[in-house]
Motif scaffolding. Structure first.
Motif, mmCIF file in Angstrom:
data_model
loop_
_atom_site.group_PDB
_atom_site.id
_atom_site.type_symbol
_atom_site.label_atom_id
_atom_site.label_comp_id
_atom_site.label_asym_id
_atom_site.label_seq_id
_atom_site.Cartn_x
_atom_site.Cartn_y
_atom_site.Cartn_z
ATOM 1 N N ILE A 57 12.390 -0.746 -1.450
ATOM 2 C CA ILE A 57 11.120 -1.486 -1.526
ATOM 3 C C ILE A 57 10.730 -1.957 -0.145
ATOM 4 N N CYS A 58 9.570 -1.534 0.305
ATOM 5 C CA CYS A 58 9.136 -1.912 1.654
ATOM 6 C C CYS A 58 8.943 -3.430 1.724
ATOM 7 N N PRO A 59 9.583 -4.075 2.697
ATOM 8 C CA PRO A 59 9.504 -5.538 2.756
ATOM 9 C C PRO A 59 8.145 -6.061 3.212
ATOM 10 N N TRP A 60 7.300 -5.208 3.794
ATOM 11 C CA TRP A 60 6.015 -5.720 4.263
ATOM 12 C C TRP A 60 5.090 -6.076 3.092
ATOM 13 N N HIS A 61 4.868 -5.154 2.174
ATOM 14 C CA HIS A 61 3.944 -5.427 1.055
ATOM 15 C C HIS A 61 4.450 -4.926 -0.288
ATOM 16 N N GLY A 62 5.674 -4.429 -0.350
ATOM 17 C CA GLY A 62 6.248 -4.137 -1.653
ATOM 18 C C GLY A 62 6.079 -2.722 -2.193
ATOM 19 N N TYR A 63 5.553 -1.784 -1.418
ATOM 20 C CA TYR A 63 5.519 -0.402 -1.933
ATOM 21 C C TYR A 63 6.955 0.015 -2.278
ATOM 22 N N GLU A 64 7.108 0.679 -3.429
ATOM 23 C CA GLU A 64 8.444 1.125 -3.849
ATOM 24 C C GLU A 64 8.525 2.648 -3.767
ATOM 25 N N ASN B 45 9.368 4.160 8.044
ATOM 26 C CA ASN B 45 7.991 3.976 8.504
ATOM 27 C C ASN B 45 7.115 4.174 7.271
ATOM 28 N N CYS B 46 6.691 3.081 6.707
ATOM 29 C CA CYS B 46 6.043 3.126 5.393
ATOM 30 C C CYS B 46 4.665 3.791 5.468
ATOM 31 N N PRO B 47 4.367 4.696 4.541
ATOM 32 C CA PRO B 47 3.059 5.357 4.567
ATOM 33 C C PRO B 47 1.891 4.408 4.302
ATOM 34 N N HIS B 48 2.176 3.209 3.816
ATOM 35 C CA HIS B 48 1.086 2.254 3.589
ATOM 36 C C HIS B 48 0.551 1.720 4.917
ATOM 37 N N ALA B 49 1.381 0.984 5.651
ATOM 38 C CA ALA B 49 0.882 0.374 6.889
ATOM 39 C C ALA B 49 1.939 0.388 7.987
ATOM 40 N N GLY B 50 2.930 1.259 7.838
ATOM 41 C CA GLY B 50 3.914 1.398 8.914
ATOM 42 C C GLY B 50 5.024 0.368 8.886
ATOM 43 N N GLY B 51 5.279 -0.245 7.762
ATOM 44 C CA GLY B 51 6.342 -1.249 7.666
ATOM 45 C C GLY B 51 7.728 -0.625 7.703
ATOM 46 N N PRO B 52 8.759 -1.470 7.966
ATOM 47 C CA PRO B 52 10.146 -0.993 8.066
ATOM 48 C C PRO B 52 10.752 -0.795 6.681
HETATM 49 S S1 FES Z 1 3.754 -1.177 5.034
HETATM 50 FE FE1 FES Z 1 5.098 -0.770 3.445
HETATM 51 S S2 FES Z 1 4.198 -1.673 1.785
HETATM 52 FE FE2 FES Z 1 2.797 -1.997 3.348
#
Ligand code: FES
Lengths: 408, 121
Positions: free
Chosen positions: B82-89, B42-49
């Motif tokens: 690497i988060c597949p939604w927007h690339g946060y590593e 659960n990505c801290p950016h926007a909740g991506g997988p």
């Molecule tokens: S939700 Fe993971 S990079 Fe945006």
């Protein structure tokens, strides 16, 4: 857990071919956690298109010679025929790190429906959208096409394909018609031809082009759009070939500047030449430049206008006041500094002037939760930005379930 | 606190990850050498997988003694998810974003017992 259409998650490593219901499963979760299915949501800008339907679009080219010539491209497949796309778009996925940034390549079921409709439904269902405005990637470069007439051929084919093939498939899908803006008379013809067709939600200029928006040859077009109450959108795009942007050696640098630069130029021309005074009722919308550019140009123009008023004689108020009469999509919403974001949204009267856009499936897409989770907006403002502003500006029908909720 | 079975050690190769699901909670369990790490997907950016993304090494820019740039290199020691939604590593060993230490994944303890990997939730 299965989605309504029976899709089961398998939690794979996500790659270019992953089903968008898997990829967007967390968007569904977010919608359920926040009860966003009770919120009317319109996505003003999406780019579901992988070029796979370009051969089909080529069949809608009206010039018989050009239509036939399309077969000379793509090893006879017509893929990419006549397009002038630059490599910039191929860098969107950060060299494989954001797979969907390069376009959705997933399989879809055998169906009468177009691939676009199937993919749009997957996204709308996962994000909880009521309407989605679709705009294919391939068209974004056309304003820089070296053959000006090609913009007319391709725009007409694309507009026809949308209106005749895609839009009738699902009333939730809308589209803004591509204006061949380098050819003003043809742009007027486009308005006359497609105005009022089911699913058409306005008209759009792709902003990467070297055509000053205040040129006299456009006044009839603006007048037509104003008179008919249509939205005129300026959709930003990259241009890595301009003298300044060509110095930028990384996609991040070019994207950060180029996606704002074209709209900065067009918006500045729009205001300083007094177009809001000439067409006071024309609904003008700036798409996909984000929000952070607005306080910059607002302050810059106000500051200089006070000293050089004689250069903008049609204006009767500050440039920023005209800016507050125009509309802006929120994506990509820069949000690493919440104080600045709150001030920027406040400066542009976000509650009435801003509209949610996802930009799905591009690498910097936003979700409805992006707006819903903003701590400095009240719920009414969030609902406006997510959907009600769009309903008002595009004259969209609000589904009965929301009207019933509002009446309770 | 309950413990979830992830996999047999021998079934997970180096740099492999498994996703375990418990109710609404999704956890990515990663193997690096003989070590295992578990992070919420659960990505801290926007909740991506985030844990379903690609695994790649950190990228570095190569400078010479005069600080001239000579392209890129992968840093073998720093393995990223690497988060597949927007690339946060995020560094798989620490759960930390390489550009901003406050941006981090939520971790879970992992134990290896009798040839099997378990994560405590
Ligand atoms: S939700 Fe993971 S990079 Fe945006």
């Amino acid at each position: 857990m299965a989605t309504d259409d029976g899709f089961e998650r398998t939690y794979p490593e996500i790659d270019d071919w992953t089903d968008s219901r898997e990829l967007l499963a967390n968007a569904r979760k977010q919608a359920e956690e926040r009860q966003l299915d009770d919120v009317f949501i319109v996505d003003i800008d999406s780019h579901i298109s992988d070029g796979g339907n370009w051969p089909e679009i080529m069949d809608y080219v009206e010039d018989p010679v050009i239509r036939e010539a399309a077969s000379a491209f793509g090893d006879g497949s017509k893929r990419g025929a006549f397009l002038n796309g630059t490599n910039g778009l191929q860098w969107q996925n950060v060299w494989g790190r954001i797979p969907h940034g390069q376009g959705l390549k997933e399989a879809v079921e055998e169906s009468e429906l177009s691939r676009e409709t199937i993919l749009a439904r997957r996204c709308m269902d996962q994000m909880g959208l009521d309407y989605q405005v679709m705009f294919p990637n391939a068209m974004l470069f056309l304003g820089m096409h070296p053959v000006p007439e090609m913009e007319i051929h391709l725009a007409t084919a694309y507009n026809r394909w949308l209106v005749e093939r895609v839009l009738p498939e699902d009333p939730r899908i809308k589209a803004m018609m591509y204006l061949p803006f380098n050819n003003p008379v043809e742009a007027e013809e486009t308005v006359k031809r497609f105005l009022g067709k089911p699913g058409v939600a306005g008209f759009l200029v792709t902003s990467s082009r070297h055509k000053p928006v205040h040129a006299n040859e456009y006044m009839r077009l603006y007048g037509m759009l104003e008179e008919t109450g249509q939205v005129l959108g300026f959709h930003t795009h990259l241009n890595w070939q301009d003298e300044y942007t060509s110095q930028l050696n990384r996609f991040i640098s070019m994207h950060a500047i180029s996606f704002v630069l074209c709209n900065l130029v067009h918006l500045t021309n729009w205001i300083i030449n007094g177009l809001p005074e000439r067409f006071p009722k024309l609904k003008v919308m700036w798409i996909e430049s984000g929000i952070a550019w607005l306080p910059f140009i607002m302050q810059r123009l106000d500051h200089e206008y006070m000293m050089r008023t004689s250069e903008a004689p049609l204006l009767t108020k500050l440039p920023s006041e005209y800016m507050r009469d125009m509309f802006y999509t929120t994506q990509p919403m820069e949000r690493t500094n919440e104080t600045l974001l709150a001030a920027s949204m406040d400066a542009m009267n976000a509650e009435t002037q801003m509209l949610f856009a996802s930009d799905w499936p591009h690498w910097d897409f936003d979700l409805p939760a992006t707006i819903w989770d903003l701590p400095f907006l009240d719920e009414a403002a969030k609902r406006n930005i997510l959907g009600y502003n769009a309903a008002r500006i595009f004259d969209l029908e609000i589904p009965e379930k929301y009207r019933a909720m509002a009446a309770e | 606190m309950s413990e979830l079975f992830v996999a047999k050690v021998e079934d997970m190769a180096d740099r492999e990850r498994r996703i375990v699901v418990e109710g609404g909670l999704e956890i990515g369990v990663f193997r690096l050498g003989d070590e295992f790490f578990a992070w919420e997907s659960n990505c801290p950016h926007a909740g991506g997988p985030v844990c379903q993304g690609r695994i790649m090494n950190r990228v570095n820019e190569v400078l010479d003694d005069e600080k001239r740039a000579h392209g890129y290199e992968f840093v073998e020691a720093d393995v990223h998810i690497i988060c597949p939604w927007h690339g946060y590593e995020f560094n798989i060993r620490t759960g930390i974003h390489p550009g901003q230490p406050e941006t981090r994944l939520r971790g879970f303890p992992v134990t290896v017992r009798e040839g099997a990997v378990y994560v405590a939730v």
